[in-house]
Motif scaffolding. Structure first.
Motif, short mmCIF file in Angstrom:
data_model
loop_
_atom_site.label_atom_id
_atom_site.label_comp_id
_atom_site.label_asym_id
_atom_site.label_seq_id
_atom_site.Cartn_x
_atom_site.Cartn_y
_atom_site.Cartn_z
N SER A 3 0.83 -1.19 0.00
CA SER A 3 0.00 0.00 0.00
C SER A 3 0.88 1.25 0.00
O SER A 3 0.50 2.28 -0.55
N TYR A 4 2.08 1.14 0.62
CA TYR A 4 2.99 2.30 0.65
C TYR A 4 3.42 2.67 -0.77
O TYR A 4 3.37 3.82 -1.18
N PHE A 5 3.83 1.64 -1.56
CA PHE A 5 4.30 1.91 -2.92
C PHE A 5 3.16 1.96 -3.94
O PHE A 5 3.39 2.20 -5.12
N ALA A 6 1.93 1.70 -3.44
CA ALA A 6 0.77 1.78 -4.34
C ALA A 6 0.52 3.23 -4.75
O ALA A 6 -0.13 3.50 -5.75
N ASN A 7 1.04 4.16 -3.97
CA ASN A 7 0.91 5.57 -4.29
C ASN A 7 1.78 5.88 -5.50
O ASN A 7 3.00 5.71 -5.46
N PRO A 8 1.18 6.33 -6.63
CA PRO A 8 1.96 6.56 -7.85
C PRO A 8 3.11 7.56 -7.66
O PRO A 8 4.17 7.39 -8.26
N GLU A 9 2.91 8.56 -6.82
CA GLU A 9 3.97 9.56 -6.59
C GLU A 9 5.20 8.90 -5.97
O GLU A 9 6.33 9.12 -6.40
N ARG A 10 4.95 8.07 -4.93
CA ARG A 10 6.05 7.37 -4.27
C ARG A 10 6.72 6.40 -5.23
O ARG A 10 7.93 6.29 -5.28
N PHE A 11 5.90 5.71 -6.03
CA PHE A 11 6.46 4.76 -6.99
C PHE A 11 7.34 5.48 -8.00
O PHE A 11 8.45 5.03 -8.30
N LYS A 13 8.93 8.25 -7.72
CA LYS A 13 10.16 8.71 -7.07
C LYS A 13 11.16 7.55 -6.95
O LYS A 13 12.33 7.68 -7.30
N HIS A 83 -5.44 -2.99 -8.81
CA HIS A 83 -4.41 -1.97 -8.64
C HIS A 83 -3.71 -1.68 -9.96
O HIS A 83 -3.13 -2.56 -10.58
#
Lengths: 255, 56
Positions: A3-11, A13, A83
């Motif tokens: 769920s942490y890396f599910a965020n496109p912005e974080r991914f 980066k 996802h």
């Protein structure tokens, strides 16, 4: 973690940070591993120089299987949680995994001719690898043929998950059935059966192949995310929600 | 040199396997990088057309 890396912005980066080192590691690993396999490692006491094909064949076969496991796992995540990033990962991994599986079959065939006297035999290991290539091709075909993207993703995910049953069959085929293919020499109980001078180029090449796969998959995922942006922008343009600066000052809804 | 090419009579198989690997690896690189470049270009053009902002 998912769920942490599910965020496109974080991914994005993380992916942009990982792309350059994976490229360097992949190319260096393949160059050193394959170069050492060809020029530094000693010939095999039974197979002679023909054993040098191992350094291109074994990493390709490992990667074909690893990529399929990755594809099946990403498909499962997408199937259960719908996802988009998992779907992009699966879509990116399929053609690359298929290419390495094809390469494993081709180099295996070139190794089989001088050792077994035939380019191809309907052996359990070879046949199960061929089945995996067909599963990859089925996945790619469904994604290309079905026009509705969401439906294509779900259908292809089912193919990927069903095909995962084949992975343990490939691994244990040489133990379950009488096979011309040798049993595992590296990942076995009691440790590797290969002499260190032949083992290290194989492991370095495998590391290089894996990093190279990671690099290609990340680049393809970034491309896939850009395609989503393009599709969104084209829909907005077609719907007249964005006026082109060079277009006549008239709202499309006015027509 | 001849010895290297011959590889103990297995030369065609060994060089064939390494050559095929090189073709597949370079082919994958070219395909992925070309797709990346084409998509980035298309996105940049669309963003310019719409006047939107992005890091593309």
């Amino acid at each position: 973690m998912f769920s942490y890396f599910a965020n496109p912005e974080r991914f994005l980066k993380l992916a942009k940070w990982l792309v350059p080192p994976l490229c360097v590691l992949g190319l260096a690993g393949m160059l050193i591993g394959l170069g050492a396999g060809l020029f530094v490692a000693p010939p095999d006491y039974q197979q002679g120089d023909a054993a040098r094909i191992m350094y291109v064949h074994v990493p390709a076969a490992w990667l074909g299987m690893f990529a399929y496991a990755f594809l099946a796992f990403a498909s499962l995540i997408n199937f259960v949680w719908r996802h988009n990033l998992a779907d992009a990962a699966a879509k990116a991994a399929a053609p690359i995994g298929a290419a390495f599986t094809f390469l494993a079959l081709l180099t295996g065939s070139l190794w089989g001719k001088p050792m077994w006297g035939a380019y191809w035999v309907w052996d359990a290991r070879l046949t199960s690898m061929l089945v995996m290539l067909f599963m990859y091709l089925g996945y790619i075909a469904v994604r290309s043929i079905v026009p509705d993207e969401a439906r294509a993703a779900r259908l292809a995910a089912i193919i990927a998950m069903v095909g995962a049953i084949n992975l343990p069959i490939i691994k244990f085929s040489v133990e379950w059935w009488s096979s011309l293919h040798q049993t595992s020499s590296v990942f076995r109980a009691g440790g590797p059966a290969i002499e260190f001078s032949m083992l290290w180029p194989l492991l370095v090449a495998a590391l290089g192949y894996t990093a190279f796969f990671g690099w290609l998959v990340l680049l393809q995922m970034l491309t896939e995310l850009d395609r989503h942006k393009i599709a969104r922008l084209q829909r907005r343009l077609a719907g007249g929600r964005i006026s082109r600066p060079d277009a006549p000052q008239r709202r499309l809804e006015d027509d | 040199m001849t010895e290297l090419l011959d590889m103990g009579k297995y030369g065609p198989y060994i060089w064939g396997a390494y050559g095929a690997s090189l073709v597949v690896i370079i082919g994958l690189m070219i395909w992925v990088l070309a797709e990346r470049k084409a998509t980035k270009t298309q996105l940049r053009e669309l963003l310019e057309m719409t006047g939107s902002k992005s890091d593309a």
